[in-house]
Design an enzyme around this catalytic site. Sequence first.
Site, mmCIF file in Angstrom:
data_model
loop_
_atom_site.group_PDB
_atom_site.id
_atom_site.type_symbol
_atom_site.label_atom_id
_atom_site.label_comp_id
_atom_site.label_asym_id
_atom_site.label_seq_id
_atom_site.Cartn_x
_atom_site.Cartn_y
_atom_site.Cartn_z
ATOM 1 N N ASP A 327 -3.054 2.716 -8.268
ATOM 2 C CA ASP A 327 -2.767 1.295 -8.120
ATOM 3 C C ASP A 327 -4.040 0.509 -7.777
ATOM 4 O OD1 ASP A 327 -0.547 -0.663 -8.011
ATOM 5 O OD2 ASP A 327 -1.186 -0.923 -5.938
ATOM 6 N N GLU A 356 -4.679 1.504 -12.795
ATOM 7 C CA GLU A 356 -4.070 0.196 -13.033
ATOM 8 C C GLU A 356 -5.183 -0.844 -13.134
ATOM 9 O OE1 GLU A 356 -1.234 -3.328 -11.274
ATOM 10 O OE2 GLU A 356 -2.365 -2.013 -9.935
ATOM 11 N N ASP A 423 5.859 -4.707 -13.025
ATOM 12 C CA ASP A 423 5.054 -5.896 -12.740
ATOM 13 C C ASP A 423 5.222 -6.997 -13.781
ATOM 14 O OD1 ASP A 423 3.834 -5.080 -10.334
ATOM 15 O OD2 ASP A 423 2.379 -3.864 -11.429
#
Length: 575
Positions: A327, A356, A423
């Site tokens: 992340d 990410e 997201d």
Amino acid sequence: MFKEAVFHRPKNNFVYAYNSETLHVRIQTKKDDINSIVLHFQDPFAFDGVGIEHSTVAMTRIGTGSLYDYWQGEISSPHIMRIEYCFELSDGEETCFFGESGFCGAYEEIKNHFRYPYLHKADVFDAPEWVKETVWYQIFPERFANGDPSNDPEGTLSWGSEPPSETNFFGGDLEGIIQKLDYIKDLGVTGIYLTPVFKAESNHKYDTIDYMEIDPQFGDKETLKRLVKEAHDKGIRVMLDAVFNHSGYYFKPFQDVLENGEQSKYKDWFHIHEFPVKTEPVPNYDTFGFTYTMPKFNTQNPEAREYLLKVARYWIEECDIDGWRLDVANEVDHAFWIDFRKTVRDIKPDLYIVGEIWHDSLPWLQGDQFDAVMNYPFTSRVKDYFAYRSISLAEFREGIEELKFMYPQNVHDVAFNLLGSHDTPRILDECGDDKEKVKLLFLFQLAFSGSPCLYYGDEIAMFGGGDPGNRACMVWDEESMDLELLEFVKQLLHLRKEHKALSRGEIGFHVREDCLAFEKHYGDETLFVVINNSDEPGTFEFDHEHFSFLLLNGESVEEEKAISLPPKGYAILKA
């Protein structure tokens, strides 16, 4: 000849080792300006028949963007060690040579060639081979299935009884995923990507409290071990999500900083600007965004660094996971990710590493850090064309060609290509509730190279906007599922498995103004994909003499020179 647009640099995506015996050399020129390019190359130390002597190879125009043409030449030999090279460019009226010192009129006038100093096997991009055949299924564990009500947190709501919010809980857990493995296998995916499962305060779990424990509402380590083993038994890999950019507010080392201030032994684990630590009105320490509950790690601190690397090792050794999704990866220093890769690959050499990152990610994709990133540039181009129809067919082709040139080919071979995630709004929402558009999105994604990822529930037409609407409880009542869309996705996944040209082949566009058409080649197989992204019927004429349908009810068109497609129609044909 528009020389100002000619560009090459002897590294990155312009010259790279595709494998230990093959170099790809690329160059960029003004769109529709150059007719042909010849690559001249040799070993700079060749003499008396030793080493590669002066040779040439015709370069191929591999793509055209909005401003530039992209060319590639391939040098393949078991004896490649190092080369010096230059380019011979012609526009039909003028011919010139281009080397490191610029342009000249003849090969003999080149002062300095470009150099590829040495092909080290250690420098070859070495993502796991299995990823090229993998289709991922992203699961938000709290909302997928409640398999063990005994671990439900206090205040858990009945499954799907209310719209999702940032604070409510429905009891999804690892046991629920185990119970649904047959559904996942039957769908045809071969990899599961789980958003964080470690102990945390929130329902999304990106605010980690304890990196060494599974959140009790999801189960425990034994549950995760069982999930991974049973998934492996069904031919399904498992990738976990880790947050190494920041911790949660209740992470013990950060709580120690709050309690002991400058005397805390953990104060340098974070970026504290001053003491005492304050959370309002703006935190006086670095965070994810400006969210005070997510303090940012100082990954240059040796103790914090070693702790996070220990976490990375632990879950591979403890549960045999197959990948890490990382992340907010672009906000962590490169040196940490280099150490991270060495650490996890020493334990499991074929572990898949996905960062990410939402933008151009070449600095992280040089073979020393990640195998892939969340390929949102792919996502945005596909949605612009199919979902929003905000760009023309020509603009879409150009955008995909530019994307292809952004990275080396071996990076694209294992790219993590997604249409939606936790997201982003769900694709049905992005398509204005038009399921035929959703089909075209799935078709292009699954006919494209790389390692595609489906977001749970999109295959049954779940609806929802952005966070938290995109995190609704998975629908398990068949009467509420779109079974026709589900069957379509299954059919595509079956075709992708049966025909490696879909998963492995390079895409080559056919320039048409009415229908999107492209070929994919792999080995002896050639597939042809046609998509009518229009509300009007379309006709497509093709050059090959013999095709047979793989989709559209298996009809034969072997004697035809054209096919008619309905509005939002499609076909996959085999030469």
